[in-house]
Design a protein around this motif. Structure first.
Motif, short mmCIF file in Angstrom:
data_model
loop_
_atom_site.label_atom_id
_atom_site.label_comp_id
_atom_site.label_asym_id
_atom_site.label_seq_id
_atom_site.Cartn_x
_atom_site.Cartn_y
_atom_site.Cartn_z
N MET A 154 0.80 -1.18 -0.11
CA MET A 154 0.13 -0.13 0.11
C MET A 154 0.93 1.18 0.02
SD MET A 154 -2.99 1.26 2.70
CE MET A 154 -4.05 -0.11 2.61
N GLY A 155 0.20 2.33 -0.82
CA GLY A 155 1.07 3.53 -0.76
C GLY A 155 0.14 4.61 -0.84
N ARG A 156 0.79 5.99 -1.32
CA ARG A 156 -0.15 6.89 -1.73
C ARG A 156 0.49 7.73 -2.74
NH1 ARG A 156 2.12 11.19 1.40
NH2 ARG A 156 4.20 10.81 2.51
N THR A 157 0.66 6.87 -3.79
CA THR A 157 1.17 7.46 -5.09
C THR A 157 0.07 7.96 -6.03
OG1 THR A 157 1.28 5.16 -6.18
CG2 THR A 157 3.08 6.21 -5.16
N SER A 158 0.41 9.03 -6.73
CA SER A 158 -0.98 9.66 -7.50
C SER A 158 0.10 10.79 -8.14
CB SER A 158 -1.87 10.30 -6.75
OG SER A 158 -2.72 10.92 -7.55
N ASN A 159 -0.75 11.25 -9.40
CA ASN A 159 -0.08 12.47 -10.05
C ASN A 159 -1.04 13.57 -9.92
OD1 ASN A 159 -2.10 12.05 -11.65
ND2 ASN A 159 -1.33 11.94 -13.77
N THR A 160 -1.80 13.64 -8.98
CA THR A 160 -2.59 14.83 -8.85
C THR A 160 -1.88 15.98 -8.16
OG1 THR A 160 -3.55 13.84 -6.72
CG2 THR A 160 -4.93 13.67 -8.88
N ARG A 161 -2.23 16.99 -8.35
CA ARG A 161 -1.42 18.22 -7.71
C ARG A 161 -1.63 18.07 -6.07
NH1 ARG A 161 -3.39 23.72 -9.92
NH2 ARG A 161 -2.99 22.74 -12.06
N GLN A 162 -2.71 17.68 -5.56
CA GLN A 162 -3.06 17.43 -4.44
C GLN A 162 -2.57 16.14 -3.88
OE1 GLN A 162 -6.88 18.17 -2.70
NE2 GLN A 162 -6.06 18.72 -0.66
N LYS A 163 -1.30 15.90 -3.03
CA LYS A 163 -0.86 14.81 -2.88
C LYS A 163 -1.62 14.13 -2.09
CE LYS A 163 2.86 15.13 -5.39
NZ LYS A 163 2.27 15.06 -6.71
N ILE A 164 -1.77 12.89 -1.74
CA ILE A 164 -2.45 12.21 -0.73
C ILE A 164 -1.59 12.24 0.37
CG2 ILE A 164 -3.41 9.80 -0.11
CD1 ILE A 164 -3.52 8.89 -2.98
N SER A 165 -1.99 12.65 1.31
CA SER A 165 -1.29 12.88 2.78
C SER A 165 -1.10 11.42 3.29
CB SER A 165 -2.17 13.62 3.92
OG SER A 165 -3.23 12.89 4.16
N ARG A 166 -0.11 11.23 4.41
CA ARG A 166 0.48 10.16 5.04
C ARG A 166 -0.90 9.77 5.97
NH1 ARG A 166 6.16 10.90 7.54
NH2 ARG A 166 6.34 12.39 5.76
N GLN A 167 -1.64 10.41 6.29
CA GLN A 167 -2.73 10.11 6.98
C GLN A 167 -3.89 9.57 6.32
OE1 GLN A 167 -5.02 13.51 8.56
NE2 GLN A 167 -6.31 12.13 9.87
N ARG A 168 -4.05 9.82 4.99
CA ARG A 168 -5.20 9.51 4.05
C ARG A 168 -4.45 8.15 3.27
NH1 ARG A 168 -7.21 11.75 0.17
NH2 ARG A 168 -8.91 10.54 0.09
N ALA A 169 -3.35 7.87 3.61
CA ALA A 169 -2.72 6.61 2.90
C ALA A 169 -3.89 5.47 2.74
CB ALA A 169 -1.62 6.26 3.18
N HIS A 170 -4.09 5.02 1.76
CA HIS A 170 -5.17 3.96 1.36
C HIS A 170 -4.94 3.25 0.00
CE1 HIS A 170 -6.92 7.43 -0.88
NE2 HIS A 170 -7.18 6.53 -1.72
N LEU A 171 -5.44 2.00 0.06
CA LEU A 171 -5.57 1.34 -1.13
C LEU A 171 -6.89 1.63 -2.02
CD1 LEU A 171 -4.74 -1.17 -3.21
CD2 LEU A 171 -6.10 -2.68 -2.00
N HIS A 172 -6.68 1.96 -3.30
CA HIS A 172 -7.98 2.44 -4.07
C HIS A 172 -8.10 0.98 -4.63
CE1 HIS A 172 -10.86 4.32 -6.61
NE2 HIS A 172 -10.47 3.48 -7.45
N PHE A 173 -9.27 0.51 -4.70
CA PHE A 173 -9.52 -0.95 -5.01
C PHE A 173 -10.82 -1.12 -5.90
CE2 PHE A 173 -11.64 -5.25 -4.23
CZ PHE A 173 -10.88 -6.00 -4.75
N GLU A 174 -10.76 -1.51 -7.05
CA GLU A 174 -11.97 -1.54 -7.82
C GLU A 174 -12.34 -2.97 -8.18
OE1 GLU A 174 -11.76 0.86 -11.21
OE2 GLU A 174 -11.11 2.88 -10.16
N LEU A 175 -13.45 -3.33 -8.64
CA LEU A 175 -13.64 -4.53 -9.33
C LEU A 175 -14.76 -3.96 -10.42
CD1 LEU A 175 -15.08 -6.99 -6.66
CD2 LEU A 175 -12.85 -7.00 -7.86
N THR A 176 -14.43 -4.53 -11.83
CA THR A 176 -14.80 -4.02 -12.96
C THR A 176 -15.06 -4.94 -14.11
OG1 THR A 176 -12.91 -3.39 -14.49
CG2 THR A 176 -13.23 -1.97 -12.73
N PHE A 177 -16.09 -4.59 -15.02
CA PHE A 177 -16.12 -5.23 -16.22
C PHE A 177 -15.32 -4.44 -17.18
CE2 PHE A 177 -20.64 -7.11 -15.91
CZ PHE A 177 -20.25 -8.14 -14.83
#
Ligand SMILES: [Zn+2]
Length: 344
Positions: A154-177
């Motif tokens: 798990m981490g907090r990598t992203s290319n958005t201008r507003q970084k994901i803070s250490r506190q908000r570190a999470h896994l973004h998990f999706e199930l899709t077709f």
């Protein structure tokens, strides 16, 4: 991965040769966080957006006052290193084949992410794991992984201008077709010369469903859980007649084709299809059509909209009410149907 290889991979998954046919769909939690199983502890499972409460970390029209979709679950971190960085191992939700690995954090708001292709009850299903700090080095498209096998951290990598803070570190998990394996050709036709760093794994081409709902259904039903029944149990928001035949969805998602009515022809004899979609544009059921009424618009005719569901989940804007009070397909709806029914 070259598009030819992707097609080969997709064909392999679609053909059933791929050894991933599970008798019943057993999706495992992608991290050790189990707090959704304790009602009242959801705030320990979902990570909210800045200044919001935990529902903003769930799946659905939960962002921007209900006007923006969040197509996954933001799962809270349970383990941190000495620098307070997340270190929860992330594991494959089901047996599958690695379909895509994006190791360069700058190319996506998902940051570093992995997609696994599964085939469950005959349905191609994809799981996506995003904002990772580390992806196992030996993972590449084509690598087979077993259910529960560790794939990343798990981490907090992203290319958005507003970084994901250490506190908000999470896994973004999706199930899709997947909407269409010919996505790249469709996208080039739609916007010639446009840049697409992720090939068929582009966000528009992945149609998510609610993994929270699925985990809860699985926990309730245990061995009786059935993915197709789960998909069919989701609320349809709109129903459309499509005057096209032999597009990929019909082949790849064959188990969704309803054939209870003996009057309906076999799929290959159909004039078109009637498809029910949920609020996120997920196809829930497909019915071959043996007639096309003369007053139906071609190639897409909107048959029905569930007003109550539309009011509750309107962020995708597939349909809208015209000035005259009728329902009509919006720009997004037409784009979605164009993609789904595209044949190169
Ligand atoms: Zn997210």
């Amino acid at each position: 991965m070259k598009s030819l290889q992707i097609m080969a991979l997709y064909t392999l998954i679609g053909s059933g040769i791929f050894p991933c046919r599970l008798p019943s769909a057993d999706f495992l939690f992608p991290t050790s966080n189990r707090n959704i199983l304790n009602p009242g502890s959801e705030d320990k499972y979902f990570v909210p957006t800045v200044g919001r409460t935990w529902p903003s970390g769930t799946f659905g029209c939960v962002r921007s006052e209900g006007f923006q979709i969040h197509e996954g679950l933001d799962i809270a971190c349970l383990e941190r290193d000495a620098n307070r960085e997340p270190r929860d191992p992330v594991s494959a939700t089901a047996r599958g084949i690695i379909a895509y690995v994006n190791r360069s954090t700058g190319l996506s708001n998902y940051g570093r992410y992995v997609i696994i292709a599964h085939r469950i009850e005959g349905l191609p299903v994809y799981s996506l794991y995003a904002h990772l700090s580390r992806v196992r080095e030996d993972l590449n498209p084509g690598t087979i992984v077993t259910a529960g096998e560790e794939i990343a951290t798990m981490g907090r990598t992203s290319n958005t201008r507003q970084k994901i803070s250490r506190q908000r570190a999470h896994l973004h998990f999706e199930l899709t077709f997947m909407a269409n394996p010919n996505f790249e050709k469709w996208n080039q036709k739609r916007s010639p010369g446009s840049r697409n760093d992720h090939g068929i794994w582009h966000g528009l081409n992945l149609i998510g469903f609610d993994a929270w709902k699925l985990f809860m259904a699985q926990n309730r039903e245990k061995n009786d859980f059935n993915l197709i029944r789960f998909i069919r149990s989701l609320t349809p928001q709109f129903r459309v007649a499509i005057k096209k035949t032999e597009f990929p969805l019909i082949n790849y998602y064959q188990p969704l084709i309803a054939r209870q009515d003996p009057l309906f022809p076999e799929p290959h004899e159909a004039l078109g299809y009637e498809i029910e979609f949920d609020f996120n544009g997920l196809p829930l059921s497909i019915k071959p059509l043996h007639t096309w009424k003369s007053d139906w618009k071609s190639p897409y005719h909107l048959l029905e909209v569930d007003e109550k569901d539309f009011r509750a989940n309107r962020c995708r804007k597939w349909v809208y009410r015209t000035g005259a009070g009728d329902w009509a397909l919006g720009e997004n709806g037409i784009r979605h149907l164009d993609l789904i029914s595209f044949k190169p």
